[in-house]
Design an enzyme around this catalytic site. Structure first.
Site, PDB file in Angstrom:
ATOM      1  N   GLU A  13       0.384  -9.885  -5.050  1.00 42.62           N
ATOM      2  CA  GLU A  13       1.837  -9.695  -4.971  1.00 42.62           C
ATOM      3  C   GLU A  13       2.323 -10.383  -3.710  1.00 42.62           C
ATOM      4  O   GLU A  13       1.520 -10.902  -2.925  1.00 42.62           O
ATOM      5  CB  GLU A  13       2.189  -8.201  -4.953  1.00 42.62           C
ATOM      6  N   TYR A  58       9.153   4.492   2.457  1.00 38.30           N
ATOM      7  CA  TYR A  58      10.526   4.001   2.450  1.00 38.30           C
ATOM      8  C   TYR A  58      10.849   3.488   1.059  1.00 38.30           C
ATOM      9  O   TYR A  58       9.956   3.354   0.201  1.00 38.30           O
ATOM     10  CB  TYR A  58      10.724   2.895   3.494  1.00 38.30           C
ATOM     11  N   LYS A  77       4.460   2.865  -1.258  1.00 40.87           N
ATOM     12  CA  LYS A  77       5.445   2.097  -0.479  1.00 40.87           C
ATOM     13  C   LYS A  77       5.579   2.714   0.912  1.00 40.87           C
ATOM     14  O   LYS A  77       6.553   3.403   1.210  1.00 40.87           O
ATOM     15  CB  LYS A  77       6.787   2.071  -1.217  1.00 40.87           C
ATOM     16  N   LEU A 123       1.913  -2.783  -5.586  1.00 39.20           N
ATOM     17  CA  LEU A 123       2.957  -1.767  -5.701  1.00 39.20           C
ATOM     18  C   LEU A 123       3.560  -1.814  -7.099  1.00 39.20           C
ATOM     19  O   LEU A 123       3.871  -2.900  -7.599  1.00 39.20           O
ATOM     20  CB  LEU A 123       4.057  -2.041  -4.667  1.00 39.20           C
ATOM     21  N   ARG A 125       9.376   7.044  -7.217  1.00 34.32           N
ATOM     22  CA  ARG A 125       8.392   6.341  -6.387  1.00 34.32           C
ATOM     23  C   ARG A 125       8.308   6.966  -4.993  1.00 34.32           C
ATOM     24  O   ARG A 125       7.214   7.119  -4.437  1.00 34.32           O
ATOM     25  CB  ARG A 125       8.749   4.854  -6.302  1.00 34.32           C
ATOM     26  N   ARG A 153       1.722  13.972  19.784  1.00 36.05           N
ATOM     27  CA  ARG A 153       0.880  12.934  19.185  1.00 36.05           C
ATOM     28  C   ARG A 153      -0.555  13.408  18.941  1.00 36.05           C
ATOM     29  O   ARG A 153      -1.257  13.819  19.870  1.00 36.05           O
ATOM     30  CB  ARG A 153       0.847  11.694  20.084  1.00 36.05           C
ATOM     31  N   HIS A 199      -3.771  12.384  15.780  1.00 33.75           N
ATOM     32  CA  HIS A 199      -4.025  11.712  14.515  1.00 33.75           C
ATOM     33  C   HIS A 199      -3.910  12.672  13.331  1.00 33.75           C
ATOM     34  O   HIS A 199      -3.383  12.328  12.292  1.00 33.75           O
ATOM     35  CB  HIS A 199      -5.407  11.059  14.518  1.00 33.75           C
TER      36      HIS A 199
END
Lengths: 284, 284
Positions: A178, A31, A146, A202, A50, A99, A101
């Site tokens: 951070e 995101y 991120k 980050l 990014r 679903r 993994h």
């Protein structure tokens, strides 16, 4: 409110994220949050880069990032934010599929979601400063991406809130890294100290802007590990983020940082930051 | 396919997870998978207790777990699985609310999602065994809770798949912990070795069943840390999970474990496991 979801602009209440979405099942996505100043996107390319880096690291393919700027402006327009203070939220997941993994079959289409929201800058917070607590870092080993794998960040942020603080600063092996949703810089001997980028930090875009402003403002910068047991020696602590910009941290774990009020370097950088956002040119 | 979503039974394609769901934004939730043998739920109470523990640790409130069993049976019925081999997937998140790292306002209703799927037991895998690779553990510090903060698990599982293996075993500080979606036990000197529960190991329900079966089968069990550099000395490695039950790991990093075929202890425990699932009583 009009949002963007998988190629369409639609009312937010009509968005239907699938229960098979890997963002919902596995935190399998990235995101970003971008600030619009009077309708002008700030450091758009850096945010896009990014996002692209995150997608590459997670090996999520098939997203055309080139089209996102147009979508961003369209969202601002549709929501009457063309000339407003606003934020854009962008999220991309590996898509919806049975679903499992392991990664879904090739050709599974990633989920792309974006929304724009009006934003009220936290003027008082920037002026008066905020408090923080230090918490043990329980996050995973790829905080340099991120991703939406954010459960520990939310837990830490809530812990700060319950302690009457605004931010939680992660410490690991004695190092201050951070915040739960921010970059953190320190001031010692009148120099700005910046923890070096590792897999636990980050590469913050506001962090980059501030480091570059420090240079033009003739503030010394040292990129070096910052220790938890140095806290008492810091003259200032700065919390940086896309929406926070620069917030002075005036208390840590209930104890004043330096003189306990926003310091000279924070105020100097805030002024410089304000200048560049005020000078932002509109899109040609 | 009929699923359960926030109080309603509805067709899966009509489920609309909100883009504000904290499961979608923050991995802020827990899940569980339960096996139904011929319509009979296996170790239901243990799964429920684990869900309750997860909700408590994450401080997600306002979910009535007592009603889930009825929902589970209703899902089996609605999908024609009353007497079938099936799995139930349950997920609970902190609900949908304006995006903020800190917890949402009191009274925010958690999201509850459940579905039942027909299941084909991996008979061949259990008989012939599977291979695994060892990967560095990059997960967060609370793997003892069954959360959806699973991005590193998916990345590890994919890495195994690409190496031609079925499972990735996490190693941290020289210790072998568990698989990307399974518990792992080892055999050395004819005894079953079981890594002790820590914050990096989920208390697996199949693991508990197998430890108890080992006792009735007169297999010695030692709860002790298992080291990465012991791999060459293990006679057998067992992968355990709700859907896998007991799968012998016959190769690790391309090298045979023991004789390279499923071992005596794995086969003995598989037989014992089969007996208890075959003896499962239907709900009175």
């Amino acid at each position: 409110m009009v949002v963007f979801f998988n190629g369409e602009f639609l009312e937010k209440e009509n968005v239907a994220i699938s229960p098979d979405d890997r963002g919902f099942l596995f935190a399998d996505g990235v995101y970003d949050v971008v600030r619009a100043y009077r309708g002008r996107l700030f450091r758009w390319q850096e945010h896009l880069d990014r996002l692209a880096h995150g997608l590459k690291e997670l090996r999520i393919e098939g997203v055309s990032l080139g089209g996102l700027e147009k979508i961003a402006f369209q969202l601002l327009k549709e929501n009457g934010l063309e000339a407003a203070e606003a934020t854009l939220y962008l999220q991309i997941t590996r898509g919806a599929t049975l679903r499992s993994h392991r990664f879904p079959p090739q050709g599974t289409i990633p989920t792309v979601y974006a929304e724009a929201n009006p934003f009220t800058p936290p003027i008082e917070l920037r002026k008066k400063g905020a408090s923080a607590i230090i918490v043990p870092d329980e996050r995973w080993g790829r905080c340099d991406i991120k991703t939406i794998n954010l459960l520990p960040n939310t837990m830490a942020n809530q812990r700060a809130f319950e302690a009457g603080a605004f931010e939680a600063i992660f410490a690991r092996d004695g190092l201050l890294l951070e915040g739960s949703h921010s970059s953190i810089l320190f001031v010692k001997d009148d120099a700005l100290l910046c923890p070096p980028l590792t897999n636990f930090i980050l590469p913050g875009i506001t962090r980059n802007v501030v480091l570059s402003l420090a240079s033009t403002e003739s503030i010394s910068v040292h990129i070096r590990p910052c220790l938890e047991n140095e806290v008492a020696e810091f003259q200032e602590i700065l919390m940086l983020g896309t929406t926070s910009e620069i917030v002075p941290i005036t208390k840590v774990n209930g104890i004043s940082v330096g003189t306990g009020v926003p310091g000279r370097i924070a105020r100097k950088l805030q002024s410089a930051f304000r200048r560049i956002t005020q000078e932002l040119k509109s899109r040609s």
